[in-house]
Design a protein around this motif. Sequence first.
Motif, PDB file in Angstrom:
ATOM      1  N   THR A   1       4.014  -2.691   3.407  1.00  0.00           N
ATOM      2  CA  THR A   1       3.858  -3.971   2.731  1.00  0.00           C
ATOM      3  C   THR A   1       3.125  -4.963   3.643  1.00  0.00           C
ATOM      4  O   THR A   1       3.507  -5.144   4.807  1.00  0.00           O
ATOM      5  CB  THR A   1       5.211  -4.571   2.328  1.00  0.00           C
ATOM      6  N   PHE A   2       2.091  -5.599   3.103  1.00  0.00           N
ATOM      7  CA  PHE A   2       1.342  -6.642   3.805  1.00  0.00           C
ATOM      8  C   PHE A   2       1.672  -7.977   3.102  1.00  0.00           C
ATOM      9  O   PHE A   2       1.337  -8.151   1.935  1.00  0.00           O
ATOM     10  CB  PHE A   2      -0.155  -6.376   3.759  1.00  0.00           C
ATOM     11  N   LYS A   3       2.314  -8.874   3.828  1.00  0.00           N
ATOM     12  CA  LYS A   3       2.726 -10.152   3.235  1.00  0.00           C
ATOM     13  C   LYS A   3       2.428 -11.276   4.200  1.00  0.00           C
ATOM     14  O   LYS A   3       2.801 -11.233   5.372  1.00  0.00           O
ATOM     15  CB  LYS A   3       4.222 -10.115   2.906  1.00  0.00           C
ATOM     16  N   LEU A   4       1.733 -12.298   3.688  1.00  0.00           N
ATOM     17  CA  LEU A   4       1.418 -13.473   4.503  1.00  0.00           C
ATOM     18  C   LEU A   4       2.604 -14.416   4.528  1.00  0.00           C
ATOM     19  O   LEU A   4       3.283 -14.618   3.510  1.00  0.00           O
ATOM     20  CB  LEU A   4       0.187 -14.186   3.921  1.00  0.00           C
TER      21      LEU A   4
ATOM     22  N   LYS B   1      -3.346   9.896   2.147  1.00  0.00           N
ATOM     23  CA  LYS B   1      -3.742   9.288   0.877  1.00  0.00           C
ATOM     24  C   LYS B   1      -3.106   7.910   0.779  1.00  0.00           C
ATOM     25  O   LYS B   1      -1.938   7.732   1.148  1.00  0.00           O
ATOM     26  CB  LYS B   1      -3.305  10.148  -0.310  1.00  0.00           C
ATOM     27  N   LYS B   2      -3.891   6.963   0.264  1.00  0.00           N
ATOM     28  CA  LYS B   2      -3.375   5.596   0.180  1.00  0.00           C
ATOM     29  C   LYS B   2      -3.884   4.942  -1.092  1.00  0.00           C
ATOM     30  O   LYS B   2      -4.953   5.287  -1.588  1.00  0.00           O
ATOM     31  CB  LYS B   2      -3.735   4.751   1.414  1.00  0.00           C
ATOM     32  N   ARG B   3      -3.100   3.992  -1.577  1.00  0.00           N
ATOM     33  CA  ARG B   3      -3.470   3.240  -2.769  1.00  0.00           C
ATOM     34  C   ARG B   3      -2.845   1.857  -2.676  1.00  0.00           C
ATOM     35  O   ARG B   3      -1.634   1.715  -2.579  1.00  0.00           O
ATOM     36  CB  ARG B   3      -2.990   3.949  -4.033  1.00  0.00           C
ATOM     37  N   GLY B   4      -3.706   0.830  -2.691  1.00  0.00           N
ATOM     38  CA  GLY B   4      -3.234  -0.531  -2.549  1.00  0.00           C
ATOM     39  C   GLY B   4      -4.111  -1.524  -3.278  1.00  0.00           C
ATOM     40  O   GLY B   4      -5.061  -1.145  -3.970  1.00  0.00           O
ATOM     41  N   PRO B   5      -3.836  -2.818  -3.098  1.00  0.00           N
ATOM     42  CA  PRO B   5      -4.594  -3.845  -3.822  1.00  0.00           C
ATOM     43  C   PRO B   5      -6.009  -4.054  -3.306  1.00  0.00           C
ATOM     44  O   PRO B   5      -6.828  -4.630  -4.013  1.00  0.00           O
ATOM     45  CB  PRO B   5      -3.740  -5.105  -3.620  1.00  0.00           C
ATOM     46  N   HIS B   6      -6.305  -3.611  -2.057  1.00  0.00           N
ATOM     47  CA  HIS B   6      -7.642  -3.853  -1.512  1.00  0.00           C
ATOM     48  C   HIS B   6      -7.956  -2.783  -0.476  1.00  0.00           C
ATOM     49  O   HIS B   6      -7.062  -2.219   0.171  1.00  0.00           O
ATOM     50  CB  HIS B   6      -7.720  -5.242  -0.861  1.00  0.00           C
ATOM     51  N   ASP B   7      -9.264  -2.490  -0.314  1.00  0.00           N
ATOM     52  CA  ASP B   7      -9.696  -1.473   0.647  1.00  0.00           C
ATOM     53  C   ASP B   7      -9.337  -1.848   2.079  1.00  0.00           C
ATOM     54  O   ASP B   7      -9.062  -0.965   2.902  1.00  0.00           O
ATOM     55  CB  ASP B   7     -11.216  -1.263   0.546  1.00  0.00           C
ATOM     56  N   VAL B   8      -9.342  -3.130   2.379  1.00  0.00           N
ATOM     57  CA  VAL B   8      -9.039  -3.563   3.753  1.00  0.00           C
ATOM     58  C   VAL B   8      -7.612  -3.177   4.127  1.00  0.00           C
ATOM     59  O   VAL B   8      -7.352  -2.672   5.225  1.00  0.00           O
ATOM     60  CB  VAL B   8      -9.249  -5.081   3.876  1.00  0.00           C
ATOM     61  N   LEU B   9      -6.674  -3.404   3.211  1.00  0.00           N
ATOM     62  CA  LEU B   9      -5.277  -3.043   3.481  1.00  0.00           C
ATOM     63  C   LEU B   9      -5.110  -1.524   3.521  1.00  0.00           C
ATOM     64  O   LEU B   9      -4.319  -1.004   4.316  1.00  0.00           O
ATOM     65  CB  LEU B   9      -4.370  -3.659   2.415  1.00  0.00           C
ATOM     66  N   GLU B  10      -5.841  -0.796   2.670  1.00  0.00           N
ATOM     67  CA  GLU B  10      -5.741   0.659   2.678  1.00  0.00           C
ATOM     68  C   GLU B  10      -6.232   1.246   4.005  1.00  0.00           C
ATOM     69  O   GLU B  10      -5.625   2.164   4.553  1.00  0.00           O
ATOM     70  CB  GLU B  10      -6.543   1.236   1.522  1.00  0.00           C
ATOM     71  N   LYS B  11      -7.329   0.695   4.538  1.00  0.00           N
ATOM     72  CA  LYS B  11      -7.853   1.185   5.815  1.00  0.00           C
ATOM     73  C   LYS B  11      -6.869   0.900   6.956  1.00  0.00           C
ATOM     74  O   LYS B  11      -6.694   1.728   7.849  1.00  0.00           O
ATOM     75  CB  LYS B  11      -9.197   0.532   6.107  1.00  0.00           C
ATOM     76  N   GLU B  12      -6.229  -0.256   6.925  1.00  0.00           N
ATOM     77  CA  GLU B  12      -5.261  -0.585   7.975  1.00  0.00           C
ATOM     78  C   GLU B  12      -4.059   0.340   7.894  1.00  0.00           C
ATOM     79  O   GLU B  12      -3.533   0.792   8.922  1.00  0.00           O
ATOM     80  CB  GLU B  12      -4.838  -2.047   7.854  1.00  0.00           C
TER      81      GLU B  12
ATOM     82  N   VAL C   1       0.856  -1.173   0.000  1.00  0.00           N
ATOM     83  CA  VAL C   1       0.000   0.000   0.000  1.00  0.00           C
ATOM     84  C   VAL C   1       0.898   1.230   0.000  1.00  0.00           C
ATOM     85  O   VAL C   1       1.680   1.450   0.932  1.00  0.00           O
ATOM     86  CB  VAL C   1      -0.934   0.016   1.222  1.00  0.00           C
ATOM     87  N   ASN C   2       0.830   2.032  -1.054  1.00  0.00           N
ATOM     88  CA  ASN C   2       1.598   3.269  -1.137  1.00  0.00           C
ATOM     89  C   ASN C   2       0.821   4.376  -0.434  1.00  0.00           C
ATOM     90  O   ASN C   2      -0.328   4.660  -0.791  1.00  0.00           O
ATOM     91  CB  ASN C   2       1.850   3.642  -2.598  1.00  0.00           C
ATOM     92  N   THR C   3       1.437   4.980   0.551  1.00  0.00           N
ATOM     93  CA  THR C   3       0.761   6.002   1.355  1.00  0.00           C
ATOM     94  C   THR C   3       1.509   7.326   1.256  1.00  0.00           C
ATOM     95  O   THR C   3       2.735   7.357   1.091  1.00  0.00           O
ATOM     96  CB  THR C   3       0.676   5.573   2.826  1.00  0.00           C
TER      97      THR C   3
END
Length: 234
Positions: free
Chosen positions: A230-233, A189-200, A173-175
């Motif tokens: 970065t969110f990585k499982l 401002k945020k931009r990522g692959p999903h709204d859930v990650l952007e909110k976090e 997520v680029n913030t």
Amino acid sequence: MRPKKNPQKDLNKKSGMFFVIGLLLVLGMVYTALEWKTFDPIYNIDVAMNDIDPSIEEEAPIFQLEVTPPPKPPVLPTEIEIIEDDDPFEETEIIAIEVTPDTEVVDPTDFEVIEEPEEVKVNWITIEEVPVFPGCENEKDKRACFNDMMQKHIRKNFRYPEIAQEMNIQGRVNTTFMINNDGTIGTIKKRGPHDVLEKEAARILSKLPKMTPGKQRGSAVKVSFAIPITFKLQ
């Protein structure tokens, strides 16, 4: 010695012919049994020939529809009622500006000019004095200290959303956020692959502490700062 039977009456001589005839009969019967077809009987019933009971009388019901007449045009009153309005009517006073020999000349110095401060926004790269993260006041390289403290803040407040784990959502997520001229955190401002990650990511940045604002030419200004999360499982 003479034989007891007449040789011409001996049936053993024609046994081969009898065998062939019997075989042909058997084959014919088998073929007939295999090829025999039966069909269901067809009953042709002529409905048109049925007699109708003359005692039955059917009459189609007759419906009468009521036609709605068109509305009558409104009748205008013969007398017009005048209703007095008690609400006061405010008239705008128009001041005529006409230059005459008696017109007083106004000195421009008598007017007070109020200058509104222009809002200055500077990015992180070109700022002269970067904002100071709490705890970096005594550090020589305040930029490096700011980056280190940002990474510590993200690791401390990082929480992978459960719904993102269940849906196997990951990515970067680029913030970008604004450090206001009073040190508070502004627009995120945020931009990522999903709204859930952007909110976090926005939640993490919203927990940033108040900082010492950046300065440009000695004045506090707004500074924009960008950082990817970065969110990585595993």
